[in-house]
Design a protein around this motif. Structure first.
Motif, PDB file in Angstrom:
ATOM      1  N   GLU A  10       0.823  -1.199   0.000  1.00 38.03           N
ATOM      2  CA  GLU A  10       0.000   0.000   0.000  1.00 38.03           C
ATOM      3  C   GLU A  10       0.858   1.250   0.000  1.00 38.03           C
ATOM      4  N   ILE A  11       0.248   2.313  -0.504  1.00 41.91           N
ATOM      5  CA  ILE A  11       0.882   3.625  -0.556  1.00 41.91           C
ATOM      6  C   ILE A  11      -0.242   4.665  -0.545  1.00 41.91           C
ATOM      7  N   TRP A  12       0.064   5.869  -0.120  1.00 40.03           N
ATOM      8  CA  TRP A  12      -0.905   6.965  -0.100  1.00 40.03           C
ATOM      9  C   TRP A  12      -0.364   8.075  -0.987  1.00 40.03           C
ATOM     10  N   LEU A  13      -1.165   8.489  -1.985  1.00 38.05           N
ATOM     11  CA  LEU A  13      -0.706   9.467  -2.966  1.00 38.05           C
ATOM     12  C   LEU A  13      -1.612  10.694  -2.978  1.00 38.05           C
ATOM     13  N   ALA A  14      -1.004  11.863  -2.819  1.00 38.74           N
ATOM     14  CA  ALA A  14      -1.725  13.130  -2.860  1.00 38.74           C
ATOM     15  C   ALA A  14      -1.338  13.850  -4.145  1.00 38.74           C
ATOM     16  N   GLY A  15      -2.351  14.194  -4.946  1.00 39.66           N
ATOM     17  CA  GLY A  15      -2.074  14.820  -6.237  1.00 39.66           C
ATOM     18  C   GLY A  15      -3.093  15.864  -6.616  1.00 39.66           C
ATOM     19  N   GLY A  16      -3.498  16.683  -5.671  1.00 43.31           N
ATOM     20  CA  GLY A  16      -4.547  17.661  -5.939  1.00 43.31           C
ATOM     21  C   GLY A  16      -5.895  17.079  -5.574  1.00 43.31           C
ATOM     22  N   TYR A  38      -8.108  12.095   3.886  1.00 41.38           N
ATOM     23  CA  TYR A  38      -7.301  13.235   4.293  1.00 41.38           C
ATOM     24  C   TYR A  38      -6.102  12.718   5.085  1.00 41.38           C
ATOM     25  N   ALA A  39      -4.899  13.129   4.663  1.00 47.22           N
ATOM     26  CA  ALA A  39      -3.684  12.576   5.269  1.00 47.22           C
ATOM     27  C   ALA A  39      -2.777  13.649   5.858  1.00 47.22           C
ATOM     28  N   ASN A  40      -2.048  13.210   6.869  1.00 42.08           N
ATOM     29  CA  ASN A  40      -0.943  13.938   7.481  1.00 42.08           C
ATOM     30  C   ASN A  40      -1.299  15.359   7.910  1.00 42.08           C
ATOM     31  N   ILE A 104       3.722  11.774  -1.337  1.00 40.45           N
ATOM     32  CA  ILE A 104       3.797  10.314  -1.339  1.00 40.45           C
ATOM     33  C   ILE A 104       4.043   9.915   0.103  1.00 40.45           C
ATOM     34  N   TYR A 105       3.089   9.186   0.667  1.00 41.52           N
ATOM     35  CA  TYR A 105       3.154   8.804   2.068  1.00 41.52           C
ATOM     36  C   TYR A 105       3.227   7.293   2.172  1.00 41.52           C
ATOM     37  N   TYR A 106       4.033   6.819   3.091  1.00 42.52           N
ATOM     38  CA  TYR A 106       4.289   5.379   3.210  1.00 42.52           C
ATOM     39  C   TYR A 106       4.241   4.964   4.673  1.00 42.52           C
ATOM     40  N   LYS A 107       3.992   3.673   4.896  1.00 45.42           N
ATOM     41  CA  LYS A 107       4.069   3.097   6.243  1.00 45.42           C
ATOM     42  C   LYS A 107       5.326   2.254   6.398  1.00 45.42           C
ATOM     43  N   GLU A 133       6.147  16.083  -1.476  1.00 46.33           N
ATOM     44  CA  GLU A 133       6.702  15.649  -0.196  1.00 46.33           C
ATOM     45  C   GLU A 133       6.689  14.129  -0.095  1.00 46.33           C
ATOM     46  N   VAL A 134       7.719  13.603   0.536  1.00 47.51           N
ATOM     47  CA  VAL A 134       7.829  12.167   0.789  1.00 47.51           C
ATOM     48  C   VAL A 134       7.961  12.020   2.295  1.00 47.51           C
ATOM     49  N   LEU A 135       6.913  11.463   2.903  1.00 48.05           N
ATOM     50  CA  LEU A 135       6.865  11.387   4.363  1.00 48.05           C
ATOM     51  C   LEU A 135       6.215  10.090   4.821  1.00 48.05           C
ATOM     52  N   PRO A 136       6.555   9.663   6.038  1.00 47.18           N
ATOM     53  CA  PRO A 136       5.792   8.549   6.595  1.00 47.18           C
ATOM     54  C   PRO A 136       4.343   8.996   6.795  1.00 47.18           C
ATOM     55  N   LEU A 137       3.421   8.081   6.675  1.00 49.33           N
ATOM     56  CA  LEU A 137       2.011   8.392   6.911  1.00 49.33           C
ATOM     57  C   LEU A 137       1.799   8.545   8.408  1.00 49.33           C
ATOM     58  N   ASP A 138       1.428   9.761   8.825  1.00 48.32           N
ATOM     59  CA  ASP A 138       1.126  10.002  10.237  1.00 48.32           C
ATOM     60  C   ASP A 138      -0.322   9.649  10.546  1.00 48.32           C
ATOM     61  N   ASN A 139      -1.221  10.009   9.608  1.00 48.38           N
ATOM     62  CA  ASN A 139      -2.634   9.718   9.811  1.00 48.38           C
ATOM     63  C   ASN A 139      -3.354   9.770   8.467  1.00 48.38           C
ATOM     64  N   PHE A 140      -4.456   9.068   8.403  1.00 47.37           N
ATOM     65  CA  PHE A 140      -5.309   9.060   7.218  1.00 47.37           C
ATOM     66  C   PHE A 140      -6.733   8.845   7.683  1.00 47.37           C
ATOM     67  N   TYR A 141      -7.608   9.760   7.296  1.00 45.56           N
ATOM     68  CA  TYR A 141      -9.019   9.658   7.654  1.00 45.56           C
ATOM     69  C   TYR A 141      -9.821   9.548   6.370  1.00 45.56           C
TER      70      TYR A 141
END
Length: 172
Positions: A10-16, A38-40, A104-107, A133-141
């Motif tokens: 899995e991966i979390w992608l933010a693109g607008g 909604y993430a991070n 791009i957010y990852y666990k 930004e490339v960051l660990p996933l802090d939260n995702f709702y």
């Protein structure tokens, strides 16, 4: 065919705006499931109105569950970079605001090195600096139900992404 459990990642992608990002990513071969949310950010359980009108710090993001034997992380990122302008800060298409940043957010900590290597390799293709930004996933709702598969339910809805790109991918 049943996928091997260890091939699912899995991966979390933010693109607008997440409507088009989800519509695009969900149609890629090897993608098993997508969900918008909604993430991070810095608040718990935000609503769409909170994210748009208050300083929650969240990014509109798509959770992507995929089979890495059918689509490698690098290939998924290649497709993602076709639909974003990673050199823009806090905007994509006509959407402007921190919630529209690219990320791009990852666990899995092992993913960080691969993602950063990918971006470093991609940088030569752009005149401007890649600001994704490339960051660990802090939260995702998870976003409200009406946002899930929005463009499938509302085919004439707003989308900053040219979904015709999917036709090109089918020919690769």
């Amino acid at each position: 065919m049943i996928e091997a459990k260890n091939s699912i990642t899995e991966i979390w992608l933010a693109g607008g705006c997440f409507w088009g990002v989800q519509a695009f990513l969900s149609r890629l071969p090897g993608v098993i499931h997508t969900e918008v949310g909604y993430a991070n950010g810095n608040t718990q359980n935000p609503t769409y109105e909170d994210v748009c009108r208050r300083s929650t710090g969240h990014a509109e993001t798509v959770y992507v569950k995929f089979d890495k034997t059918k689509i490698a992380m690098e290939k998924l990122l290649d497709y993602f970079f076709r639909i974003i302008d990673p050199t823009l800060l806090n905007r994509q298409g006509n959407d402007i605001g921190i919630q529209y940043r690219t990320g791009i957010y990852y666990k899995n900590p092992e993913d960080r090195e691969n993602i950063e290597s990918y971006i470093n390799g991609k940088q030569a293709s752009y005149k401007g600096k890649i600001l994704t930004e490339v960051l660990p996933l802090d939260n995702f709702y998870k976003a409200e139900d009406y946002h899930q598969e929005y463009l499938d339910k509302n085919p004439n809805g707003y989308c900053h992404i040219d979904l015709a790109i999917l036709n090109e991918i089918g020919k690769e």
